[in-house]
Design a protein around this motif. Structure first.
Motif, PDB file in Angstrom:
ATOM      1  N   GLU A 126       0.847  -1.182   0.000  1.00  0.00           N
ATOM      2  CA  GLU A 126       0.000   0.000   0.000  1.00  0.00           C
ATOM      3  C   GLU A 126       0.884   1.234   0.000  1.00  0.00           C
ATOM      4  O   GLU A 126       1.968   1.238   0.584  1.00  0.00           O
ATOM      5  N   LYS A 170       1.540   5.013   1.157  1.00  0.00           N
ATOM      6  CA  LYS A 170       1.156   5.941   2.221  1.00  0.00           C
ATOM      7  C   LYS A 170       1.854   7.267   1.987  1.00  0.00           C
ATOM      8  O   LYS A 170       3.080   7.323   1.827  1.00  0.00           O
ATOM      9  N   ASP A 212      -3.139   7.476  10.514  1.00  0.00           N
ATOM     10  CA  ASP A 212      -3.163   8.889  10.154  1.00  0.00           C
ATOM     11  C   ASP A 212      -4.457   9.544  10.642  1.00  0.00           C
ATOM     12  O   ASP A 212      -5.525   8.907  10.642  1.00  0.00           O
ATOM     13  N   ALA A 256      -7.996   8.863   8.998  1.00  0.00           N
ATOM     14  CA  ALA A 256      -8.098   7.493   8.491  1.00  0.00           C
ATOM     15  C   ALA A 256      -9.454   6.904   8.882  1.00  0.00           C
ATOM     16  O   ALA A 256     -10.021   7.254   9.921  1.00  0.00           O
ATOM     17  N   ASP A 316      -7.732  -0.394   8.722  1.00  0.00           N
ATOM     18  CA  ASP A 316      -6.756  -1.001   7.817  1.00  0.00           C
ATOM     19  C   ASP A 316      -6.349  -2.410   8.212  1.00  0.00           C
ATOM     20  O   ASP A 316      -5.738  -3.112   7.416  1.00  0.00           O
TER      21      ASP A 316
END
Length: 236
Positions: A59, A61, A196, A199, A226
């Motif tokens: 992923e 970021k 974050d 998020a 996540d």
């Protein structure tokens, strides 16, 4: 036929992920470094990485880089009354709990309504940060009515199960209703759950009752979006 270069690099990166060279949550080397390592162009490396992102292994970021995605934890409490340790054991990970706050206080309006209490009633407020293999998974704020729980403030809930302690006092929770929202993490929640700010977070509001339909528990659980997923079982 020889595979295209990007597919060869994709296969090698996947091997490194699976054998632990690049552990879950770690940031892989930058595209430029990988290009030099594999002696290919940067677009070729980018194509290999993009394929692994699309496959769910990596992923991207912002301000961090490209990292290995963490395996999501299956949460079945949407249809089973089960404690956190049992959920984690089923996932094959080690559970840990840190108690951030545990005190008696006057119930606010939201808690009064959830637990059907009168104005000025006192409740226990228990705030726990829960981990799976040292990774924060969920932040849980639990409110409990005081009736029958006079000694509850003596219990170390870093090591004790809330539901087991209630069972021992004849206050087994037999019926639960849960409401789900998906909201953005505020700054405090993001810091505690190591995500974050902004998020996505799963917010579960839990209303627990005893067998005689007396409200006993009201909890707000904030799960990271996540590394958790939830299973729902329906019968007809």
């Amino acid at each position: 036929m020889t595979k295209p270069k990007y597919e060869q690099i994709q296969a090698e990166l996947l091997t490194r992920i699976q054998n632990g060279t690049y552990p879950e949550g770690s940031v892989i080397p930058k595209e430029l470094d990988l290009a030099e390592n594999f002696n290919v162009s940067r677009p070729t490396v980018r194509q290999a990485i993009e394929a692994l992102v699309n496959a769910g292994y990596l992923e991207r970021k912002r301000r961090v880089g490209t990292r290995v995605r963490q395996t999501k934890l299956a949460q079945e409490f949407t249809h089973v009354i089960r404690n956190f340790d049992s959920e984690m054991a089923q996932n094959g990970v080690i559970a840990k709990t840190t108690v951030l706050y545990f005190h008696e206080e006057v119930a606010n309006t939201e808690v009064q309504h959830a637990l059907k209490l009168e104005d000025g009633a006192k409740v226990y407020k228990l705030l726990r940060l829960r981990f799976a293999d040292d990774q924060p998974v969920v932040l849980v704020t639990t409110y409990l009515t005081r009736a029958g729980l006079d000694d509850f403030d003596q219990i170390d809930f870093a090591n004790a199960s809330l539901y087991e302690e209630l069972d021992q006092r004849g206050l087994t929770i037999t019926h639960i209703e849960r409401k789900l929202e998906v909201l953005a993490a505020d700054e405090t929640t993001a810091s505690l759950l190591n995500v974050d700010t902004g998020a996505p977070i799963f917010y579960f509001h839990t209303y627990g009752q005893t067998k005689d339909h007396q409200p006993l528990e009201y909890s707000i659980a904030k799960y990271r979006g996540d590394n958790n997923y939830f299973t729902i079982s329906l019968d007809r």
